[in-house]
Design an enzyme around this catalytic site. Structure first.
Site, mmCIF file in Angstrom:
data_model
loop_
_atom_site.group_PDB
_atom_site.id
_atom_site.type_symbol
_atom_site.label_atom_id
_atom_site.label_comp_id
_atom_site.label_asym_id
_atom_site.label_seq_id
_atom_site.Cartn_x
_atom_site.Cartn_y
_atom_site.Cartn_z
ATOM 1 N N HIS A 13 0.794 -1.231 0.000
ATOM 2 C CA HIS A 13 0.000 0.000 0.000
ATOM 3 C C HIS A 13 0.828 1.283 0.000
ATOM 4 C CE1 HIS A 13 -3.529 2.341 0.251
ATOM 5 N NE2 HIS A 13 -4.259 1.547 0.999
ATOM 6 N N TYR A 49 -14.656 5.801 8.639
ATOM 7 C CA TYR A 49 -13.638 6.269 7.697
ATOM 8 C C TYR A 49 -14.069 5.872 6.287
ATOM 9 C CZ TYR A 49 -8.887 6.673 5.631
ATOM 10 O OH TYR A 49 -7.780 7.011 4.865
ATOM 11 N N THR A 99 -4.917 10.669 -0.566
ATOM 12 C CA THR A 99 -6.268 10.445 -0.048
ATOM 13 C C THR A 99 -6.615 11.451 1.048
ATOM 14 O OG1 THR A 99 -5.472 8.868 1.614
ATOM 15 C CG2 THR A 99 -6.182 7.966 -0.517
#
Length: 772
Positions: free
Chosen positions: A473, A589, A602
């Site tokens: 990630h 979230y 993000t």
């Protein structure tokens, strides 16, 4: 041994008569072709750098300006207003290329034209950056576009009408703005109000106001200063502190997975499917290197930042004792492959030519047919990448820093990507509800030692030809790998194809160098560390409950009849489902992107709002009129859409507070408010999977060509992770994760609540009855 001999360009033997050299003509040919290919890439990068640097200008436009200046001079018209004559006087005199008046005049006109051309490029770029800083269009109702926005859209289209390369807009994208502290504090307090009782809210409000008045002004100044200096004031800190400095295992905690097409199967031959897919991936990498991929455009007008794509291939996360490092290479000509406990190196090129799919199929089949056993300690070696990061860093330094272990590890870490050939055959069977979940579990963690979790991504090829990805990630977010995956699946299905028997098209070259087995010398002490890492990863994997399902009653088409965005519809349904599941609300979230800004990644949308909780409570009470419930739903939906737009336009809450917290740590300033905000658990973490970023095919014509999206592990030990993909007009895929160790959560139970919540909201608007 034949392969080893072919890999050596020359050999020599010392004899009584001297030194006898033996050259390998084939090896020298490969070295020569490799060098030619390398120089071609350098020249392409130089050319692209020039074209990107002058966008929206072009060499042709420069020539037009030069011709106009020269033509006007011959027509006795001085469009330079005397500047050409001034430049001509400034040119050095004497012999050489400037000796004739005609040459000096021509050169001065070229210099003037180049200056005008570059000034024009600078003006257009700055104008485009100014235009792209306008985000009012996002807040206008659908079908109610203002005249100002229409004029703005025309201007943006005009300035970006010339065919752009992938990175053409990078320097024209605006910087992510730093929100003002009072606005962030106000939005934060608004977001936690439905989660706190009056006493708790008053305490938090007091902490927030104290922070805003005393500590925040100083921290904000440093943050604004960073925003002036850095390309993006968030992204480098986000990458370092959220990902690279984390010492937790990557498996389940960080890496996520992506699924294959699940309603069709092109072939059930493992090596053939992988041959096509790997070939398609290298085609994509070639387009990436040449910047031939079109930038992603919001609404077909606003360019998104493409920065994250740079590290898609040839990238590995290198473990460190305190912080990891992302190692990115400019090129890699091989992939690393794992099968039955053994590691192989497979070349992707023969000389300068990319191997055809049928050649790659042959190479992978050779690995599948290889009967050799794993070397001692080799089988579970990749568990090191699944365990604690500090333990892996120490083991890497102690046992993999020299000799054959270093050479073998380099072959993996310097590979374009990693390939795992699995012996299992998971697949999605619509008649078997558990099948999609088992497929997801196999992709999320496998057996904890058959994935190299440090690579930017691992392709998992199952025995039945089904595929998937496990993705690290830190280097990028899910839409980036989704862009690659859409291209690869589309190319595999609609461009490469298969024979009637399921093999790759074409005839393979039997003279290719066979896959090279990687060799290790793993001592007993290292094997103990490998086993320890494996047990850590296995405990994490065994604790994950994953429930994946396809929601069939409706999709995006019917949701639009409720006159709301599909994402808001699903998010409000998640709030209703969670309340029914847990009997309370929680901090939620939702990931939103900030790629309209340079190097944006993000932002968080806090989906649990006062409006959504009011709607949920009214639904649960069951005593409200339908019209009242509809009104409450529309208010909640409108609020959610507004928050999502604020997050996308740089006015979010959490990244700003995160950066203020880091500045406070650098300055040694204590902030009870920031400490509490940053420690709040996200018990419901959600994300929507992007789709159809590339129009590789018409989804209406091929409705079964649907990927099922992907998923991730739960963020909180007593929470849920929910990923969903609104797959076209008629279906939605959900991936729900939780932990068995928590008595409060159950992924399947929550999934059933999500199903019912979606149906209840749709029934509220009677769209199901109307459609039937």
């Amino acid at each position: 041994m034949a392969e080893a001999h072919q890999a050596v360009a020359f050999q020599f033997t010392v004899t009584p008569d001297g030194v006898d050299f033996r050259l390998s003509r084939e090896a020298l040919k490969h070295i020569y072709l490799s060098g030619i290919n390398s120089w071609k890439k350098r020249l392409i990068r130089i050319k692209n750098g020039i074209l990107r640097g002058v966008y929206p200008g072009s060499p042709t436009s420069w020539l037009v300006v030069v011709m106009a200046t020269v033509g006007s001079s011959y027509c006795k018209v001085d469009i330079s207003m005397g500047l050409v004559c001034y430049i001509q006087r400034c040119l050095p005199e004497g012999c050489g290329p400037y000796q004739t008046p005609q040459t000096r005049a021509l050169l001065s006109m070229v210099v003037f034209s180049t200056g005008v051309w570059m000034t024009g490029i600078f003006f257009f770029r700055q104008t485009l950056k100014l235009l792209l800083s306008y985000h009012g269009w996002m807040f206008e109702m659908h079908g109610q576009t203002s005249h100002f926005t229409k004029v703005w859209a025309i201007c943006v289209r005009l300035l970006s009408s010339r065919r752009p390369m992938l990175y053409s807009f990078q320097t024209s994208l605006p910087k992510l703005p730093v929100p003002c502290v009072p606005a962030t504090i106000q939005r934060y307090l608004e977001s936690v109000r439905p989660l706190l009782d009056d006493a708790e809210y008053y305490r938090m409000e007091t902490l927030a106001k104290d922070f805003q008045e005393k500590t925040a002004p100083r921290l904000q100044k440093y943050l604004v200063l960073k925003s002036w200096w850095a390309t993006n004031y968030v992204s480098d800190w986000w990458e370092e502190y959220v990902y690279l400095r984390s010492r937790a295992p990557l498996v389940v905690n960080s890496n996520y997975y992506v699924m294959d097409f699940v309603l069709i199967q092109n072939t059930n031959i493992q090596a053939a499917r992988l041959g096509n897919i790997v070939h398609a991936m290298i085609l994509y990498r070639r387009k990436l290197d040449r910047e031939e991929i079109k930038p992603v455009m919001a609404q077909g007008i606003v360019p998104m930042c493409s920065y994250q794509m740079e590290r898609m291939f040839n990238t590995t996360r290198i473990p460190g004792k305190e912080s990891d490092l992302l190692q990115h290479l400019s090129d890699s000509r091989h992939v690393a492959v794992y099968h039955k406990g053994r590691f192989f190196k497979v070349w992707l090129y023969e000389g300068s030519q990319l191997l055809k799919p049928c050649d790659l199929e042959m190479q992978f089949q050779k690995i599948l047919d290889d009967p050799s056993p794993p070397q001692p300690g080799e089988e579970k070696l990749a568990a090191l990448t699944a365990g604690g990061r500090t333990e892996w860093a120490q083991a890497r330094q102690a046992f993999f820093s020299s000799g054959k272990n270093k050479a073998a590890l380099d072959a993996i870490e310097r590979a374009a990507f990693f390939v795992a050939l699995d012996e299992e055959s998971p697949h999605y069977d619509p008649e078997d509800e558990a099948s999609l979940s088992l497929y997801g579990k196999a992709l999320l963690h496998g057996n904890c030692y058959n994935r190299w979790f440090d690579k930017s991504f691992t392709i998992i090829a199952f025995k039945n030809g089904q595929l998937g990805l496990n993705t690290e990630h830190a280097w990028a977010d899910a839409p980036i790998i989704g862009h690659l995956w859409e291209f690869v699946l589309g190319t595999d299905t609609f461009h490469l194809g298969y024979t009637e028997t399921g093999h790759c098209l074409g005839k393979p070259n039997p003279m290719l160098m066979a896959p090279q087995r990687l060799h290790w010398d793993i001592p007993e002490q290292c094997r103990a560390i490998i086993e320890s890492s494996y047990q850590v990863a296995k405990a994490l994997a065994d604790d994950v409950e994953l429930y994946c399902f396809q929601f069939l009653p409706f999709g995006k088409g019917l949701i639009k009849k409720c006159r709301t965005s599909p994402d808001a519809f699903v998010q409000i349904a998640l709030q209703l489902a969670h309340f029914r599941d847990r009997g309370k609300f929680c901090l939620t979230y939702e990931a939103s992107m900030t790629r309209m800004f340079r190097e944006g990644r993000t932002e968080t949308v806090r989906s649990c709002t006062s409006e959504s909780t009011a709607f949920v409570q009214a639904m649960v009470e069951g005593s409200h009129m339908v019209t009242d419930l509809q009104d409450l739903f529309r208010k909640a939906s409108k609020k959610h859409q507004n928050m999502y737009r604020l997050a996308m336009t740089g006015c979010g809450i959490d990244r700003h507070l995160f950066c203020l917290y880091l500045v406070s740590k650098y300055l040694g300033v204590s902030s009870p408010f920031l400490a509490e905000v940053l420690s709040e658990p996200w018990r419901l973490s959600t994300s929507q999977t992007a789709q159809f970023q590339i129009r590789m095919f018409d989804p209406d014509k091929y409705p079964k060509h649907l990927g099922a999206g992907g998923g991730f592990g739960p963020v909180a030990d007593d929470g849920y992770g929910v990923s969903y993909m609104i797959a076209g007009e008629n279906t939605i895929f959900f991936h729900i994760s939780s932990k068995f160790s928590s008595s409060e959560t159950n992924a399947q139970r929550f999934g059933n609540h999500i199903r019912q919540a979606l149906l209840d909201i749709a029934d509220l608007f009677q769209v199901l009855q109307a459609d039937s």
